[in-house]
Enzyme design. Structure first.
Site, PDB file in Angstrom:
ATOM      1  N   SER A  48       0.815  -1.221   0.000  1.00  0.00           N
ATOM      2  CA  SER A  48       0.000   0.000   0.000  1.00  0.00           C
ATOM      3  C   SER A  48       0.847   1.270   0.000  1.00  0.00           C
ATOM      4  CB  SER A  48      -0.958   0.001   1.203  1.00  0.00           C
ATOM      5  OG  SER A  48      -0.255   0.327   2.373  1.00  0.00           O
ATOM      6  N   LYS A  91       2.028   4.032   7.124  1.00  0.00           N
ATOM      7  CA  LYS A  91       1.100   4.930   6.426  1.00  0.00           C
ATOM      8  C   LYS A  91       1.715   6.321   6.365  1.00  0.00           C
ATOM      9  CE  LYS A  91      -2.321   2.111   5.915  1.00  0.00           C
ATOM     10  NZ  LYS A  91      -2.931   1.728   4.682  1.00  0.00           N
TER      11      LYS A  91
END
Lengths: 147, 422
Positions: free
Chosen positions: A68, A105
């Site tokens: 991701s 993230k």
């Protein structure tokens, strides 16, 4: 009459073999010619630890699983250098703890709203809400990716 | 003097939680070497009434009932995080005494003009952020009172407590059992109780002559420290170790001498390696074997010998250790634990030769063992061992539930997910 004059031994000495004295070894040959022009410029070696790790006490290595964050060049299996002493500012890639899980993230802080965004359009962003268990674990400073 | 004691909260449990955040808020225990007894408890486990040091089998039902998370000791991890905590503390004061794996005294005398509670809070927050380890900090005019203050700090949410006045101290000491004072063991506690001294305050106000007679200068110092006079200095340089012990419980009872020899060989090799790392030699070698204390026929045998010359050379120590083992071994008993203690340690720089010994080849012995150590450091412990340790080692206990060595092994690094959450 001749007098016999023997040489008298007043004391004997034995060499002490136990002590060692280290003498410097001159690796640079003492030549009669010109000295090496590089000799004055030796400055030690380059240390990657020194380059990559500013706070060794607070720095940890973390392994990535998943893709991701591929947009930031972070691939699955890569090694992240994480510095816990740094402040997590807007737009930094961080290791976050969300509901007991470690996540990589990008941190977005907009109008007091905290978001964890992926750098891959296939993954949605996570908006941190009151009831969520959220904590910044550390700030990612570098990624080590084998080619 | 102004001293702070920094004490890591449930240290081993906290180390596990740094890399497994799921464990926060859950009941967690860490077991001793070989999963024998409980050596660390999370607050949730303490609340269930699990005592420190209980044998694991006794709490097995509780573990099932409350889904307690159980870990084997992971000393590689705890040692690394302890180092990080201690190094972090060094930026707050030039004088830091590492008292144990999870406690350090800090001299704050030079910071008296600051608000020390605020300073302690910043220490606590920095350690937590940098290392992930939560700590409690107590501040007082002496080490003993700093320890008392830390007990208070552990119980309050702030996690920091500054003992500033004698009145404050007396109030806390009046509620504290005398056995909780640093240095009062169970035997002393019993004696003090027979003298009518039950609380720490009663001890502080006790007749000095009485205490001195029983406890000597140690007791006198303790009284002074409690009264706020510092007698125990901050010791920045650690005292060299006086003794090294390597012992383990077996996975199953062992009765035959051969297997005991394997175990003693392994422990002796490890102990000798330890003292070589500390650049020390041992004068005294103790070997012991014993059954479980719960055994039907309990047995406990040991032998201490003084070595002809101080040594840290494994083959030489091994010959003595195996000789001792043969002397103390009794057949037909079920042994559950064995160990080796190297004592009377002295620095390597002192070398005494034995009067009756012919010149020996120190240098080649040292070279040989240095190579063994190097290989084991490079390729992992026990890469090169003495043949007798055997290959099967069915007696050897495994640490079944050890977490990963998150900070010291490349293939055991913590994993962070780049993907969906949960």
């Amino acid at each position: 009459m001749t007098t016999n004059n023997p040489t008298l031994v007043a004391q004997t000495y034995r060499p002490v073999l136990k002590t060692k004295i280290a003498l410097p070894l001159f690796t640079c040959p003492v030549s009669a010619g010109f000295p090496s022009p590089a000799e004055d410029y030796v400055e030690g070696k380059l240390d990657l630890n020194q380059y990559l790790i500013k706070h060794p006490v607070a720095t940890f290595f973390v392994r990535v699983t998943g893709d991701s964050m591929i947009g930031s060049g972070i691939h699955s299996g890569d090694l992240l250098i994480v510095d816990r002493s740094l402040e997590a500012k807007n737009n930094k890639v961080i290791i976050a703890v969300v509901d007991g899980e470690l996540l990589v993230k990008r941190l977005r802080i907009q109008k007091k709203q905290i978001m964890l965004v992926a750098d891959n359009p296939e993954y949605p962003s996570l908006v941190i809400q009151g009831e969520m268990n959220f904590e910044v674990w550390g700030v990612v400073t570098n990624v080590i990716h084998p080619l | 003097m102004i001293v702070a004691l920094v004490d890591c909260n449930n240290f081993y449990v906290s180390c596990e939680r740094v890399f497994q955040p799921k464990l926060w808020g859950k009941p967690v225990v860490v077991l001793s070497n070989n999963d024998g007894c409980v050596v660390a408890r999370s607050p949730e486990v303490k609340a269930l009434g699990v005592a420190m040091g209980v044998p694991f089998f006794k709490i097995a039902p509780l573990v099932r009932e409350h889904d307690i998370q159980v870990f084997s000791s992971n000393y590689a991890l705890y040692g690394d995080l302890s180092n990080r905590v201690m190094t972090t503390l060094e930026q707050f004061s030039p004088e830091v005494e590492i008292y144990s794996i999870d406690e350090a005294f800090i001299n704050l005398s030079n910071f008296a003009q600051m608000n020390l509670s605020d300073y302690a809070i910043s220490i606590k927050e920095t350690v937590r952020q940098w290392t992930g380890i939560p700590v409690s900090i107590g501040i007082g005019p002496s080490k003993v009172l700093a320890k008392v203050a830390t007990e208070v700090a552990k119980k309050i949410k702030l996690g920091v407590y500054h003992l500033e006045s004698a009145e404050q101290a007396d109030e806390i000491l009046s509620k504290m059992p005398v056995r909780d004072i640093w240095g009062i063991g169970s035997r002393l506690n019993k004696w003090l109780n027979t003298q009518g001294i039950l609380t720490a305050l009663q001890f502080k106000q006790a007749n000095e002559g009485l205490i001195q007679k029983k406890m000597g200068v140690v007791g006198q110092r303790l009284l002074l420290e409690l009264k706020g006079y510092s007698c125990l200095p901050i010791e920045v340089m650690p005292n060299p170790k006086q003794e090294t012990c390597v012992s383990r419980s077996f996975a199953k009872p062992v009765t035959n001498l051969g297997e005991l020899k394997e175990a003693i060989t392994l422990y002796l090799s490890r102990a000798a390696e330890k003292i070589r790392n500390q650049k020390q030699r041992a004068n005294i070698l103790i070997v012991f074997i014993r059954s479980s204390i719960y055994a039907e026929q309990p047995v406990s045998r040991s032998l201490a010998i003084t070595l002809p010359t101080a040594s840290n050379y494994t083959p030489e120590l091994l010959a003595h250790a195996l000789g001792s083992l043969e002397t103390i071994y009794l057949p037909n008993y079920e042994y559950k634990k064995a160990g080796v203690i190297l004592s009377g340690l002295q620095p390597e720089s002192i070398r005494q030769c034995n009067l009756f010994e012919t010149e020996r080849d120190w240098q080649s012995q040292e070279k040989l063992i240095a190579v063994v150590d190097q290989i084991n450091r490079k390729y992992g412990a026990e890469t090169l061992t003495f043949g007798i340790v055997g290959k099967k080692q069915s007696w050897r206990m495994r640490s079944e539930n050890r977490s990963w060595r998150f900070t010291t092994k490349w293939d055991e690094l913590p994993l962070a997910k780049a993907g969906y959450w949960n």
